[in-house]
Motif scaffolding. Sequence first.
Motif, PDB file in Angstrom:
ATOM      1  N   ASN A  18      42.495  38.561  49.695  1.00 12.04           N
ATOM      2  CA  ASN A  18      43.717  39.337  49.465  1.00 12.04           C
ATOM      3  C   ASN A  18      43.624  40.078  48.124  1.00 12.04           C
ATOM      4  N   TYR A  19      44.605  39.883  47.275  1.00  6.77           N
ATOM      5  CA  TYR A  19      44.603  40.562  45.974  1.00  6.77           C
ATOM      6  C   TYR A  19      44.439  39.570  44.822  1.00  6.77           C
ATOM      7  N   ASP A  20      43.799  38.427  45.097  1.00  2.00           N
ATOM      8  CA  ASP A  20      43.554  37.446  44.041  1.00  2.00           C
ATOM      9  C   ASP A  20      42.647  38.036  42.964  1.00  2.00           C
ATOM     10  N   ARG A  21      42.783  37.505  41.756  1.00  2.00           N
ATOM     11  CA  ARG A  21      41.894  37.869  40.670  1.00  2.00           C
ATOM     12  C   ARG A  21      40.648  36.972  40.701  1.00  2.00           C
ATOM     13  N   ALA A  95      45.901  46.542  42.407  1.00  2.82           N
ATOM     14  CA  ALA A  95      47.177  46.811  43.061  1.00  2.82           C
ATOM     15  C   ALA A  95      48.127  47.381  42.031  1.00  2.82           C
ATOM     16  N   SER A  96      48.905  48.364  42.466  1.00  2.00           N
ATOM     17  CA  SER A  96      49.875  49.014  41.592  1.00  2.00           C
ATOM     18  C   SER A  96      49.170  49.509  40.333  1.00  2.00           C
ATOM     19  N   GLN A  97      49.625  49.068  39.146  1.00  3.01           N
ATOM     20  CA  GLN A  97      49.003  49.562  37.906  1.00  3.01           C
ATOM     21  C   GLN A  97      47.775  48.754  37.472  1.00  3.01           C
ATOM     22  N   ARG A  98      47.408  47.712  38.220  1.00  4.50           N
ATOM     23  CA  ARG A  98      46.206  46.930  37.893  1.00  4.50           C
ATOM     24  C   ARG A  98      45.016  47.517  38.626  1.00  4.50           C
ATOM     25  N   SER A 247      48.147  55.276  40.826  1.00  6.04           N
ATOM     26  CA  SER A 247      48.014  53.837  40.608  1.00  6.04           C
ATOM     27  C   SER A 247      46.868  53.363  41.480  1.00  6.04           C
ATOM     28  N   ALA A 248      46.538  52.069  41.384  1.00  4.33           N
ATOM     29  CA  ALA A 248      45.472  51.539  42.228  1.00  4.33           C
ATOM     30  C   ALA A 248      45.833  51.591  43.701  1.00  4.33           C
ATOM     31  N   SER A 249      47.114  51.620  44.004  1.00  2.00           N
ATOM     32  CA  SER A 249      47.584  51.576  45.383  1.00  2.00           C
ATOM     33  C   SER A 249      48.007  52.931  45.926  1.00  2.00           C
ATOM     34  N   HIS A 250      48.157  53.914  45.056  1.00  5.06           N
ATOM     35  CA  HIS A 250      48.719  55.205  45.453  1.00  5.06           C
ATOM     36  C   HIS A 250      47.867  56.331  44.864  1.00  5.06           C
ATOM     37  N   ASN A 251      47.192  57.059  45.751  1.00  5.10           N
ATOM     38  CA  ASN A 251      46.357  58.191  45.339  1.00  5.10           C
ATOM     39  C   ASN A 251      46.690  59.425  46.160  1.00  5.10           C
ATOM     40  N   GLY A 252      46.524  60.585  45.543  1.00  5.60           N
ATOM     41  CA  GLY A 252      46.457  61.823  46.303  1.00  5.60           C
ATOM     42  C   GLY A 252      45.000  62.120  46.597  1.00  5.60           C
TER      43      GLY A 252
END
Length: 340
Positions: A18-21, A95-98, A247-252
């Motif tokens: 998933n999104y674990d570190r 994810a998001s800003q990470r 962000s890591a999750s949102h790109n154009g």
Amino acid sequence: MGKFITFGEIMLRLAPMNYDRFVQSKEFGVVYGGGEANVAVSLANYGKEAYFVTKLPKHEIGQAAVNELRKFGVHTDLIKRGGDRVGIYFCEKGASQRPSKVIYDRAHSAIAEAKREDFDWKKIFEGAEWFHFTGITPALSDECAAITLDAVKAAKEAGVTVSVDLNYRKKLWSTEKAGKVMAEIVKYCDVVIANEEDAEKVFGIKAAATNIEGGELSEEGYRDVAKQLVERFELKSVAITLRESFSASHNGWSAMLYDGNEFYKSKRYDMTIIDRVGGGDSFGGGLIYGLSSGMDNQAALEFAVAASCLKHTVEGDFNLMSVEEVDALAKGDASGRVQR
């Protein structure tokens, strides 16, 4: 239909679930991937006779990588067997800003320690139509740089179309060395693919009025970059992918293509990202498919951008989309509605 040859390193990818570190994960998912292998899988999915060339150990991990390619229809009989290890990379999804993070463990891999005599390029290119590689491969070692130069020279002698994705990786070599090595190799290429940073990092060609970190990309600036690349290396075309990273999750996501006479600009996609690794490779695979299948430049560009957009929704390195699925998006069906 001729053979489509790609050459590079396929790696074992280990990723937290998933999104674990990295620091919290107790288990890692396993997939295989790498720039040129990813392109080969895309081309095989689109019905092309795709061959992947590399060097892999004879042991079970090397065989697992071969098996993974075969599962998706990629021909593996040109792979040289030998060496001691398969390169590894660890991938933590952002994810998001990470942001996402990648840690390489690829030193002394079989392909990095390959020798020029391992590959008979004249034989490899018999019946070939297209050859593709990335700037990652010659960065693996001085010998790999020499092998890649041998390959592009042989490809040109055989009348094979040659494409390269510049794919600069600062963890593998300096900008100075990349520029020197790639300048000699790209002389034998027909098509260059780059992202918003590659031309600057490798050849010092910077797009004006662009702030990559701020998500501000100047189309006019990249037109100038493409022109300079075409003129310097006498290329048939240059494609530049344009990623606006909010962000890591949102790109154009969009791209442009220049054929030495005319510029083409794709439609822009607003993407929610599941896995962005392999996104550029899926663009390359889509562009090669389009250009080699009789599409005009605009149609080939739209196919490539749509293919890459869809890849961002697929876990793992490989783009597991069909021609029909890519065509549907390229022609405007972006609803995401259930297909019944």
